[in-house]
Design a protein around this motif. Structure first.
Motif, PDB file in Angstrom:
ATOM      1  N   TYR A 180      -0.567  -3.819 -11.267  1.00  0.00           N
ATOM      2  CA  TYR A 180      -0.692  -2.427 -11.717  1.00  0.00           C
ATOM      3  C   TYR A 180       0.180  -1.497 -10.886  1.00  0.00           C
ATOM      4  N   PHE A 181       0.205  -1.711  -9.575  1.00  0.00           N
ATOM      5  CA  PHE A 181       1.054  -0.919  -8.682  1.00  0.00           C
ATOM      6  C   PHE A 181       2.093  -1.838  -8.057  1.00  0.00           C
ATOM      7  N   PRO A 182       3.291  -1.939  -8.657  1.00  0.00           N
ATOM      8  CA  PRO A 182       4.295  -2.893  -8.177  1.00  0.00           C
ATOM      9  C   PRO A 182       4.940  -2.514  -6.837  1.00  0.00           C
ATOM     10  N   THR A 183       4.994  -1.226  -6.491  1.00  0.00           N
ATOM     11  CA  THR A 183       5.692  -0.850  -5.259  1.00  0.00           C
ATOM     12  C   THR A 183       4.783  -0.987  -4.042  1.00  0.00           C
ATOM     13  N   LEU A 184       5.380  -1.375  -2.943  1.00  0.00           N
ATOM     14  CA  LEU A 184       4.636  -1.583  -1.699  1.00  0.00           C
ATOM     15  C   LEU A 184       4.040  -0.272  -1.169  1.00  0.00           C
ATOM     16  N   THR A 185       4.743   0.827  -1.370  1.00  0.00           N
ATOM     17  CA  THR A 185       4.256   2.129  -0.897  1.00  0.00           C
ATOM     18  C   THR A 185       2.931   2.477  -1.554  1.00  0.00           C
ATOM     19  N   GLN A 186       2.848   2.273  -2.860  1.00  0.00           N
ATOM     20  CA  GLN A 186       1.613   2.571  -3.581  1.00  0.00           C
ATOM     21  C   GLN A 186       0.490   1.637  -3.157  1.00  0.00           C
ATOM     22  N   GLN A 187       0.803   0.376  -2.959  1.00  0.00           N
ATOM     23  CA  GLN A 187      -0.209  -0.593  -2.526  1.00  0.00           C
ATOM     24  C   GLN A 187      -0.736  -0.236  -1.140  1.00  0.00           C
ATOM     25  N   ASN A 188       0.175   0.131  -0.232  1.00  0.00           N
ATOM     26  CA  ASN A 188      -0.242   0.476   1.129  1.00  0.00           C
ATOM     27  C   ASN A 188      -1.084   1.740   1.166  1.00  0.00           C
ATOM     28  N   ALA A 189      -0.804   2.694   0.268  1.00  0.00           N
ATOM     29  CA  ALA A 189      -1.585   3.932   0.225  1.00  0.00           C
ATOM     30  C   ALA A 189      -3.041   3.641  -0.111  1.00  0.00           C
ATOM     31  N   ILE A 190      -3.261   2.683  -1.008  1.00  0.00           N
ATOM     32  CA  ILE A 190      -4.632   2.329  -1.376  1.00  0.00           C
ATOM     33  C   ILE A 190      -5.297   1.525  -0.263  1.00  0.00           C
ATOM     34  N   LEU A 191      -4.561   0.570   0.307  1.00  0.00           N
ATOM     35  CA  LEU A 191      -5.123  -0.274   1.369  1.00  0.00           C
ATOM     36  C   LEU A 191      -5.348   0.502   2.663  1.00  0.00           C
ATOM     37  N   ALA A 192      -4.693   1.655   2.824  1.00  0.00           N
ATOM     38  CA  ALA A 192      -4.825   2.457   4.049  1.00  0.00           C
ATOM     39  C   ALA A 192      -6.276   2.864   4.298  1.00  0.00           C
ATOM     40  N   THR A 193      -7.020   3.089   3.226  1.00  0.00           N
ATOM     41  CA  THR A 193      -8.432   3.473   3.375  1.00  0.00           C
ATOM     42  C   THR A 193      -9.214   2.396   4.116  1.00  0.00           C
ATOM     43  N   PHE A 194      -8.946   1.136   3.773  1.00  0.00           N
ATOM     44  CA  PHE A 194      -9.644   0.033   4.443  1.00  0.00           C
ATOM     45  C   PHE A 194      -9.104  -0.184   5.855  1.00  0.00           C
ATOM     46  N   GLU A 195      -7.804   0.038   6.067  1.00  0.00           N
ATOM     47  CA  GLU A 195      -7.207  -0.140   7.400  1.00  0.00           C
ATOM     48  C   GLU A 195      -7.797   0.866   8.385  1.00  0.00           C
ATOM     49  N   VAL A 196      -7.921   2.128   7.949  1.00  0.00           N
ATOM     50  CA  VAL A 196      -8.450   3.186   8.817  1.00  0.00           C
ATOM     51  C   VAL A 196      -9.891   2.886   9.224  1.00  0.00           C
ATOM     52  N   SER A 197     -10.665   2.348   8.272  1.00  0.00           N
ATOM     53  CA  SER A 197     -12.077   2.083   8.549  1.00  0.00           C
ATOM     54  C   SER A 197     -12.333   0.666   9.072  1.00  0.00           C
ATOM     55  N   ASN A 198     -11.265  -0.104   9.323  1.00  0.00           N
ATOM     56  CA  ASN A 198     -11.364  -1.482   9.834  1.00  0.00           C
ATOM     57  C   ASN A 198     -12.240  -2.369   8.952  1.00  0.00           C
ATOM     58  N   LEU A 199     -12.082  -2.236   7.648  1.00  0.00           N
ATOM     59  CA  LEU A 199     -12.868  -3.029   6.704  1.00  0.00           C
ATOM     60  C   LEU A 199     -11.973  -3.812   5.748  1.00  0.00           C
ATOM     61  N   ALA A 200     -10.764  -4.149   6.185  1.00  0.00           N
ATOM     62  CA  ALA A 200      -9.832  -4.872   5.308  1.00  0.00           C
ATOM     63  C   ALA A 200     -10.416  -6.232   4.931  1.00  0.00           C
ATOM     64  N   LYS A 201     -10.237  -6.613   3.666  1.00  0.00           N
ATOM     65  CA  LYS A 201     -10.678  -7.908   3.122  1.00  0.00           C
ATOM     66  C   LYS A 201     -12.186  -8.110   3.177  1.00  0.00           C
ATOM     67  N   LYS A 202     -12.959  -7.024   3.253  1.00  0.00           N
ATOM     68  CA  LYS A 202     -14.416  -7.166   3.293  1.00  0.00           C
ATOM     69  C   LYS A 202     -15.076  -6.703   2.000  1.00  0.00           C
ATOM     70  N   PHE A 203     -14.296  -6.054   1.111  1.00  0.00           N
ATOM     71  CA  PHE A 203     -14.861  -5.522  -0.125  1.00  0.00           C
ATOM     72  C   PHE A 203     -14.052  -5.944  -1.329  1.00  0.00           C
TER      73      PHE A 203
END
Length: 131
Positions: free
Chosen positions: A39-62
Motif C-alpha cells: 500500500y505504501f511503496p516508499t520507504l519514507t512513508q513506511q518509516n513514518a508509520i513505524l516511527a510510532t512504534f519506534e518511539v514507544s519501543n514497541l516494534a514488532k509487538k502489535f
C-alpha cells in the motif's frame, strides 16, 4: 484477530481519515486489506508509520489493521500515524508523554479551502480587463 485486547482509534490529517485496530501480535500491518509494504511503496512513508512504534519501543509487538480513505497517500500516512498513536495510549496511558513529546498526537488541521462563488477557485480571480 480476536476481539479480546483490541484497541481502536481514529486519526485524521487534511482530508484523510484512518481507523486503526491494534492487538498484541507479531508486527503484521494490513492497510485496506492489503500488505503494508504494497500500500505504501516508499520507504519514507513506511518509516513514518513505524516511527510510532519506534518511539514507544514497541516494534514488532502489535498486529495493526487499518481502514483508510480520503486525501492523498501522504495525508493517509499522517492519519494512520495518529490513529496508531491514539490506540497505543489506550493500551498503555504511560506512553502519552513520550508520544506527545515526539509530536505523534498532533492532528494536522490543514484542509483545502472551498471554491467561492464568482471565482475560478478559492482565491484566484478572473483576469481583470479595464476596457
Amino acid at each position: 484477530m480476536s476481539e479480546a485486547n483490541v484497541y481502536s482509534a481514529t486519526g485524521r490529517r487534511k482530508n484523510a481519515v484512518a481507523h486503526a485496530w491494534i492487538s498484541e501480535g507479531t508486527g503484521a500491518i494490513t492497510i485496506n486489506k492489503r500488505p503494508f509494504e504494497e500500500y505504501f511503496p516508499t520507504l519514507t512513508q513506511q518509516n513514518a508509520i513505524l516511527a510510532t512504534f519506534e518511539v514507544s519501543n514497541l516494534a514488532k509487538k502489535f498486529d495493526v489493521r487499518v481502514s483508510t480513505n480520503g486525501g492523498g497517500l501522504n495525508g493517509q500516512v499522517g492519519a494512520i500515524r495518529l490513529a496508531i498513536a491514539r490506540s497505543l495510549i489506550q493500551f498503555d496511558a504511560e506512553l502519552r508523554p513520550v508520544l506527545k513529546a515526539a509530536m505523534m498526537l498532533r492532528r494536522d488541521p490543514r484542509m483545502k479551502e472551498r471554491k467561492k462563488a464568482g471565482r475560478p477557485g478559492a482565491r484566484k480571480r478572473f483576469q481583470f480587463s479595464k476596457r
